[in-house]
Scaffold this active site. Structure first.
Site, mmCIF file in Angstrom:
data_model
loop_
_atom_site.group_PDB
_atom_site.id
_atom_site.type_symbol
_atom_site.label_atom_id
_atom_site.label_comp_id
_atom_site.label_asym_id
_atom_site.label_seq_id
_atom_site.Cartn_x
_atom_site.Cartn_y
_atom_site.Cartn_z
ATOM 1 N N ASP A 108 0.706 -1.284 0.023
ATOM 2 C CA ASP A 108 -0.034 -0.009 0.089
ATOM 3 C C ASP A 108 1.009 1.324 0.055
ATOM 4 O O ASP A 108 1.399 1.695 -0.899
ATOM 5 C CB ASP A 108 -0.816 -0.072 1.250
ATOM 6 N N GLY A 118 3.764 1.221 1.183
ATOM 7 C CA GLY A 118 5.102 0.710 1.033
ATOM 8 C C GLY A 118 6.148 0.517 2.152
ATOM 9 O O GLY A 118 7.027 0.080 2.093
HETATM 10 P P1 IMP Z 1 1.823 -0.471 3.691
HETATM 11 O O1 IMP Z 1 3.115 -0.465 4.985
HETATM 12 O O2 IMP Z 1 1.187 0.808 3.774
HETATM 13 O O3 IMP Z 1 2.337 -0.914 2.605
HETATM 14 O O4 IMP Z 1 0.614 -1.636 4.334
HETATM 15 C C1 IMP Z 1 0.704 -2.970 4.263
HETATM 16 C C2 IMP Z 1 -0.228 -3.368 5.301
HETATM 17 O O5 IMP Z 1 -1.323 -2.756 5.329
HETATM 18 C C3 IMP Z 1 -0.465 -4.860 4.616
HETATM 19 O O6 IMP Z 1 0.413 -5.563 4.979
HETATM 20 C C4 IMP Z 1 -1.885 -5.028 5.103
HETATM 21 O O7 IMP Z 1 -1.790 -5.604 6.414
HETATM 22 C C5 IMP Z 1 -2.426 -3.649 5.353
HETATM 23 N N1 IMP Z 1 -3.430 -3.208 4.001
HETATM 24 C C6 IMP Z 1 -3.228 -2.318 3.375
HETATM 25 N N2 IMP Z 1 -4.075 -2.186 2.533
HETATM 26 C C7 IMP Z 1 -4.920 -3.122 2.799
HETATM 27 C C8 IMP Z 1 -6.414 -3.496 2.173
HETATM 28 O O8 IMP Z 1 -6.854 -2.887 1.288
HETATM 29 N N3 IMP Z 1 -7.108 -4.390 3.090
HETATM 30 C C9 IMP Z 1 -6.412 -5.225 4.047
HETATM 31 N N4 IMP Z 1 -5.277 -4.754 4.554
HETATM 32 C C10 IMP Z 1 -4.610 -3.758 3.991
#
Ligand code: IMP
Ligand code: MG
Length: 210
Positions: free
Chosen positions: A132, A134
């Protein structure tokens, strides 16, 4: 890297949602869903294809395959089962992460304890559900990379490119699907701990997300 090949992600950013009456959907969840983004069957086939891509890369000894808990659990098991069928030997590892959402600019990622002594000289694969902002994968890759793996690859089932932070340059080596900026559940992913065992990937009704 010469031997790293990955088939391009399937881009479903402009695909309309499928209605809950068009597929077999569990009754306990159906009234909560705006629609289905991706059916279980298509997801499963894509995971097998990713396994085939991963298996092209030559490793020394067993691959250390690390499951990012809990969202990647189904992806992880399906992927590693497929790798076994392709004669690709695997050792399992797990890593938990917690990130503080809602604080978009200062969000901090906390990783669970992990035995990093396992990493030097190993072929490592990080298996994550979704990228998402990252932040999570960026932190995990930096941490693992600092312990001298022989190779370090990232497989991520879903990518929301529009959400990526400007300072995150990390790109997963294997991506299943590019998806729009929607919060998804099912196929292992949750909202507040729920919906992980919904077989398809779906979008929750707006009124349930507040
Ligand atoms: P990042 O660190 O923002 O890339 O987020 C990654 C983590 O957020 C993922 O491993 C998920 O656990 C959670 N996440 C992000 N987007 C979603 C979604 O649309 N549905 C469920 N979990 C999400
Ligand atoms: Mg996760």
């Amino acid at each position: 890297m010469v031997d790293l090949y990955s088939s391009p992600p399937i881009d479903i950013r402009n695909r309309p949602l499928v209605g809950v009456d068009q597929l077999v959907v569990p009754d306990v969840y159906r009234n909560d869903l705006k629609g289905i983004m991706l059916s279980e069957g298509e997801m499963r086939n894509r995971v097998e294809r990713i396994a085939a891509d991963i298996s092209i890369f030559p490793i020394e000894g067993d691959l250390l395959s690390i499951c990012m808990l809990k969202g990647a659990m189904y992806f992880f098991t399906d992927l590693n089962r497929a790798l076994g069928a392709l004669d690709y030997p695997v050792e399992f590892g797990t890593l938990g992460s917690e990130s503080y959402h809602g604080e978009e600019s200062t969000g901090k990622v906390i990783l669970s304890p992990f035995d990093y002594d396992k990493i030097p000289g190993r072929d490592v694969l990080i298996v994550e559900d979704i990228i998402d902002t990252g932040r999570t994968l960026d932190k995990v890759v930096n941490k693992m990379g600092a312990h001298n793996p022989r190779s370090l690859r990232v497989a991520c089932l879903f990518d929301k490119p529009s959400r990526r932070l400007a300072d995150v340059t990390l790109q997963p080596d294997y991506i299943g699907f590019k998806i729009p900026d929607e919060f998804i559940i099912g196929g292992g992913l949750d909202f507040d701990g729920r919906y992980r065992n919904l077989p398809h990937v779906a979008v929750l009704k707006d009124e349930l997300r507040s």
